[in-house]
Design an enzyme around this catalytic site. Structure first.
Site, mmCIF file in Angstrom:
data_model
loop_
_atom_site.group_PDB
_atom_site.id
_atom_site.type_symbol
_atom_site.label_atom_id
_atom_site.label_comp_id
_atom_site.label_asym_id
_atom_site.label_seq_id
_atom_site.Cartn_x
_atom_site.Cartn_y
_atom_site.Cartn_z
ATOM 1 N N GLY A 138 -0.848 7.966 3.893
ATOM 2 C CA GLY A 138 -0.373 6.641 4.275
ATOM 3 C C GLY A 138 -0.552 5.625 3.166
ATOM 4 C CB CYS A 139 -1.604 2.059 3.342
ATOM 5 S SG CYS A 139 -0.409 1.436 4.542
ATOM 6 C CB ALA A 140 -5.249 5.532 1.255
ATOM 7 N N GLY A 141 -2.229 6.364 -0.197
ATOM 8 C CA GLY A 141 -1.698 7.426 -1.041
ATOM 9 C C GLY A 141 -1.428 7.047 -2.482
#
Length: 352
Positions: A138-141
């Site tokens: 997700g956003c951490a990728g």
């Protein structure tokens, strides 16, 4: 130390004013979502001005199946990945056949073969290239992808790593999902595609240098429900909790302090904050907790204003902004949080 040689981003052809999105969302949800008038202000509270979409706004009001949306994901992800990767390769001053590794990051669509294989085939990269598809962060990728690219380049000083992050969040919208999470998600998430070239030690750096020093990854126990997908017949149902700012308030200062302490640094040593903009409340939480002088999240906030939350790709748009518009000599910190619930950090040394 490996270094970032180039970053490229894609400005999609469908840049839509947030107020237009708000109007269409209200029309779509009003009949079956009683809370629509109470929650519609969420669109105004995001501080988003424009959204980056892969399709015209009218597309999202049409009836379409999960199969149709996912097919569009594969088609568009490939088209714009090739565009972003080609620009990054050109900006890095290399031949495409010199790329030794490819990392593909995404969480908003499905493809087997994975998109990295399609990119290799389309661009005619070295057929012996090392492939690493990364899905589900997700956003951490974007930050995690940078950390993994650094690991590859440290292991092979001759490496030239192509990192591609693609998130077509708009194609995951389920029109018949009348949950609060889906409604709030529709006020925030956009589409983004970015690519980076990371080189190993045996390659010459330019006048400006951005070296990758270290990375940190943390999974918070018993927080699986904070963010993610539920997979249904109709597609990807968003799970999106209001607890994200709470996690930042409770954990992020300690996490950053411990990470920097291992490198012999303090928060005051960070001159460039390359953060993922999860949303206004997330940025306010960072500002409240870190209490750093000046508008240290200016580039992050402006990226959110002009594009929306593009999940993993967003932080690479922020990095591109630093590289093109200027940065302060010293250390930089990349940071993002995502499903798990988790945080990812990368420490950079940035020199003009």
């Amino acid at each position: 130390m490996p270094f970032i040689a180039a970053v490229s981003k894609v400005d999609l052809p469908n840049k839509v004013d947030q107020q237009e999105v708000k109007k269409q969302a209200r029309e779509m949800f009003a009949a079956d979502f009683p809370q629509v008038d109470r929650l519609i202000h969420a669109f105004d509270n995001t501080e988003i001005i424009d959204r980056n979409f892969v399709k015209p706004l009218s597309y999202y009001a049409e009836s379409n199946t999960f199969e149709e949306r996912n097919n569009e994901y594969v088609r568009s992800a490939l088209t714009y990945s090739v565009q972003a990767a080609g620009a990054a390769i050109q900006n890095a001053g290399i031949n495409k056949k010199e790329v030794t590794d490819i990392l593909f990051v995404s969480t908003t669509g499905l493809s087997t073969p994975s998109l990295d294989a399609l990119i290799i085939n389309e661009l005619r990269l070295d057929p012996h290239i090392n492939r690493m598809p990364v899905w589900g962060l997700g956003c951490a990728g974007g930050v995690s992808g940078m950390a993994k690219a650094n690991t590859l380049a440290k292991a092979n000083p001759d490496a030239i790593v192509l990192l591609v992050a693609v998130e077509l969040c708009s194609l995951t919208l389920i029109k018949s999902d009348y949950s609060k999470s889906n409604f709030i998600g529709s006020s925030l998430f956009s589409d983004g595609i970015a690519a980076c070239i990371i080189k190993g030690d045996n390659h010459k750096q330019g006048v400006k240098s951005i070296n990758v020093i270290a990375a940190s990854s943390k999974l918070y126990y018993d927080s699986l429900e904070v963010m993610g997908w539920e997979f249904q017949d109709k597609g990807f149902k968003v799970v999106f909790s209001k607890d994200i700012p709470t996690f930042i308030n409770d954990h992020i200062l300690e996490d950053i302090t411990l990470f920097l302490d291992k490198q012999g640094l303090q928060l005051s040593d960070i001159k460039n904050f390359i953060f993922h903009p999860g949303g206004k409340k997330v940025l306010d939480a960072y500002a409240n907790v870190l209490k750093t002088d000046g508008d240290f999240l200016k580039n992050t906030r402006e990226t959110m204003n002009n594009y929306g939350n593009m999940s993993s790709a967003t932080v690479l748009y922020v990095l591109e902004k630093f590289m093109n518009e200027g940065f302060t000599d010293g250390y930089g910190l990349m940071l993002a949080m995502g499903p798990g619930f988790s945080s990812e950090m990368v420490l950079l040394k940035m020199t003009n």
